[in-house]
Enzyme design. Sequence first.
Site, PDB file in Angstrom:
ATOM      1  N   GLU A 172       0.354   8.186  -1.506  1.00  0.00           N
ATOM      2  CA  GLU A 172       1.128   7.120  -0.866  1.00  0.00           C
ATOM      3  C   GLU A 172       0.273   6.472   0.213  1.00  0.00           C
ATOM      4  OE1 GLU A 172       4.924   6.916   2.241  1.00  0.00           O
ATOM      5  OE2 GLU A 172       4.637   8.675   0.964  1.00  0.00           O
ATOM      6  N   GLU A 217       4.444   0.175   8.181  1.00  0.00           N
ATOM      7  CA  GLU A 217       5.767   0.642   8.590  1.00  0.00           C
ATOM      8  C   GLU A 217       5.976   0.084   9.983  1.00  0.00           C
ATOM      9  OE1 GLU A 217       7.151   4.652   6.814  1.00  0.00           O
ATOM     10  OE2 GLU A 217       5.151   5.006   7.608  1.00  0.00           O
TER      11      GLU A 217
END
Length: 340
Positions: A171, A176
């Site tokens: 990932e 974010e």
Amino acid sequence: MSFKLSSIGVLAVLLARVQATPLMQATEAYPLLPTWKCTSSGGCVQQNTSVVLDTVAKLASGAASSRTAADYTAMGVDVSGDAVTLYHYVNGAAASPRIYLLGADSKYVEMSLLNGEISVDVDFSALPCGENGAFYLSSMAADGSGGTASGGAGAGAGYCDAQCQGYCCNEMDILEANSMATAMTPHPCKGNTCDKSGCGYNPYASGQKSFFGPGKTVDTSKPFTVLTQFAASGGKLSQITRKYVQNGKQIGGGGTISSCGSEGTTGGLTGMGQALGIGMVLVMSIWNDPAQQMAWLDAGSDGPCTSGEGTPSNIQSQHPDTHVVFSNIRWGDIGSTSKN
């Protein structure tokens, strides 16, 4: 550190129902979201891409167990031109959508970004403390196989990440963020052993407390472009670099990552580069965190938010329209996606 969903028990029940309930793919109407694939020699070419909702989200709404198409608007997804807006709440209820980029062949688009870059225009102005507008890559299978849900990519199945939701896989958290803080975090995996905390770069945590936020160097009260480059040396990923563009000017100082844990244990930066070279699937989501209130992203040493500010109940009551906008998605050779 990143945790994509918090209601693990609820998800387990929903996933069990997904296995028992086939999705009616024939009725699915995927919202078109044009993107651009770029080369240094040929420029950027528009791709015939769309977005598909995660199968668990569709099941939670009842779409997976009915014979009607998923209502994307009702589940917090609004697409207009090359922009997709994700709403956390719709009509007072939590939607928290997660979507994947789908190609014209009804398979997930696999972006090969080793020695490449990806850029996206973002608007985080409506994301308060505790929210996370996530733009990231997963080593999902292009056909949506694997994991516990059936139906393939056309059904939004096959999700995986380094927290081992669905199953364990590499990932790359490109972005974010909310309006107060941001982080980019590689999470390499070697088999089922993943670097779950990851090797993140957060400007605030690195001492750049005036870099990212409303009215700061990167002014999150207004839209801006996020450019992430994955430089390779000798065929291996050597550095991840973040740049920003706002008001027509490039802003450096967004951070670099040049190492990430143990190659022997989780694959390290080399393993992350191998995943990028093979191709990874683009994921976009909006979520909040009842367990930790997103403090690992935006509070304490990681951001200016205070305890209790990021609780889901506070967000829903004070910011019921919280949303994130991603647009103008471009990927390809380093230096090919942005004129700035």
